[in-house]
Write an enzyme that holds these catalytic residues in place. Structure first.
Site, PDB file in Angstrom:
ATOM      1  CB  THR A 192      -0.905   0.031   1.251  1.00 52.14           C
ATOM      2  OG1 THR A 192      -1.734  -1.142   1.256  1.00 52.14           O
ATOM      3  CG2 THR A 192      -1.781   1.268   1.252  1.00 52.14           C
ATOM      4  CB  SER A 373       8.053   5.212  -3.257  1.00 52.14           C
ATOM      5  OG  SER A 373       7.250   5.519  -4.379  1.00 52.14           O
ATOM      6  NE  ARG A 374       6.141  -0.438   1.845  1.00 51.08           N
ATOM      7  CZ  ARG A 374       4.878  -0.298   1.452  1.00 51.08           C
ATOM      8  NH1 ARG A 374       4.402   0.896   1.165  1.00 51.08           N
ATOM      9  NH2 ARG A 374       4.079  -1.324   1.345  1.00 51.08           N
ATOM     10  CG  PHE A 375      11.902   7.882   0.401  1.00 51.37           C
ATOM     11  CD1 PHE A 375      12.811   6.844   0.331  1.00 51.37           C
ATOM     12  CD2 PHE A 375      12.398   9.187   0.282  1.00 51.37           C
ATOM     13  CE1 PHE A 375      14.166   7.074   0.146  1.00 51.37           C
ATOM     14  CE2 PHE A 375      13.738   9.422   0.104  1.00 51.37           C
ATOM     15  CZ  PHE A 375      14.617   8.366   0.031  1.00 51.37           C
TER      16      PHE A 375
END
Length: 396
Positions: A192, A373-375
């Site tokens: 997600t 983006s998992r940042f």
């Protein structure tokens, strides 16, 4: 916007759309039946008439009853188990009507089928106009009820899991094996993207407890499910970690407080090793807060105060249960409770010595905000030897 080249057939992951698709097929066959009536009057039993009769027989002999079973065995029982209030009242009237519709249509079909069999075989030319009229009218009224009332209710009330359950039942009824996903591949593909918010150093308050208070208030406003639920992780004497969900009952500059049985597994682990970690996860806000520190017991007066405002049943449960120890059965557990309730239920039961509060005194508090983006954004506060907090950003 261009029109599609053809009408796509819905999959069983959309069971309500499948039911509507079945209705569309029924309407086509009813039209064929009506056209056949006119054709016989004008042209008699021709090859076209025989083909039309076979098409109608094929559908209503082999497919229509599956649609009725979908409603009787799955759709309507699931709605009755889910609906409340006005929806339940409507179903109390609608379900008997639909069951009666099915019986009426089945009876009408018993009259038409022998005539259609004879037409399909080329041996008959008679088709009851009254029978066709009654059959078509019954089906049209029935489908109007389902499309106008049952289907919208199901779309509104059913969860994704219930829709999946309905679709799976419909597949099995038709002899279609539901596709079994590759669990490992599906798990690896689960992701997600977090897009709701961000967290910068300028957003964060200087005091982490005040920042937690701010986020906690936002979680309440967002109607997060149990925003006070937190994962408590402790470590056994032999170094094995253990986690469970508990509920925070107070928090302030002294720390984060919960209440439990001191003789439980977590209580015994904290007795040997007072270092623990807490985790709040507020999925709706794409946030988590990680807290680490040292745990101490609250004062007896604090434990008494909280114990005495708990519901009576919860207080009796705390007395009756030797938390984390084995017991023979649920019946034995209930018997323990009933014995305590009989002895103390009408009084104000005193707090048992083995039950009370713990307070985690924080030494590290991390605020985590999900990002695309998992940042992710991670801001951590660490308490120094002088008791002052320092803040820094961590890489995701």
């Amino acid at each position: 916007m261009t029109s599609p080249l053809f009408d796509s057939v819905p999959g069983f992951d959309q069971p309500i759309a499948v039911l509507k698709h079945c209705h569309d097929k029924i309407r086509k066959q009813l039209t064929t039946l009506q056209n056949l009536l006119g054709h016989l009057a004008q042209h008699g039993n021709t090859a076209d008439a025989q083909q039309a009769a076979r098409a109608v027989l094929q559908y209503f002999n082999k497919a229509a009853h599956l649609h009725h079973d979908d409603e009787e065995q799955d759709l309507m029982p699931m709605l009755q188990a889910t609906a409340t209030g006005d929806d339940a009242s409507l179903l109390a009237t609608l379900v008997p009507e639909i069951l009666a519709d099915h019986q009426r249509m089945d009876q009408a079909w018993l009259t038409l089928r022998p005539e259609l069999d004879a037409i399909a075989a080329g041996t008959g030319t008679q088709l009851s106009a009254d029978g066709v009229r009654d059959y078509v009218a019954a089906y049209q009224a029935h489908m109007a009820k389902e499309e106008g009332q049952l289907a919208p209710m199901a779309k509104r009330l059913f969860s994704a899991q219930q829709m999946e359950q309905l679709g799976t039942a419909m597949q099995r009824r038709r002899g279609i094996a539901p596709e079994v996903p590759d669990a490992a591949a599906a798990l690896a593909a689960m992701r997600t993207d977090y897009v709701q918010s961000s967290l910068s150093e300028t957003d964060v308050l200087d005091d982490p407890i005040a920042q937690f208070q701010k986020w906690f208030g936002e979680a309440i406003k967002a109607q997060v499910m149990e925003p006070n639920a937190m994962d408590l992780s402790t470590v056994s004497p032999d170094g094995k970690p253990s986690s469970r969900i508990v509920l925070v009952k107070q928090f302030d500059e002294r720390g984060f407080t919960w209440y439990t049985n001191y003789n439980s597994d977590k209580g015994q682990q904290l007795e040997h090793n007072p270092h623990a970690a807490l985790l709040f996860f507020w999925r709706e806000l794409e946030r988590q807060v990680r807290i680490e520190g040292t745990v101490v017991k609250t004062t007896a007066a604090e434990s008494d105060e909280y114990f005495n405002v708990r519901p009576l049943q919860s207080r009796l449960s705390a007395i009756a249960s030797q938390q984390s120890t084995p017991i023979a059965s649920r019946a034995a557990l209930e018997s323990n409770y009933e014995a305590v309730a009989a002895a103390l239920g009408d009084a104000q039961p005193p707090r048992p010595a083995h039950w009370g509060g713990y307070r985690l005194q924080p030494e590290r508090i991390e605020f985590w905000q999900g990002r695309r983006s998992r940042f992710h954004d991670r801001i951590v506060f660490t308490r120094g030897a002088d008791g002052q907090w320092s803040m820094q950003r961590l890489q995701p």
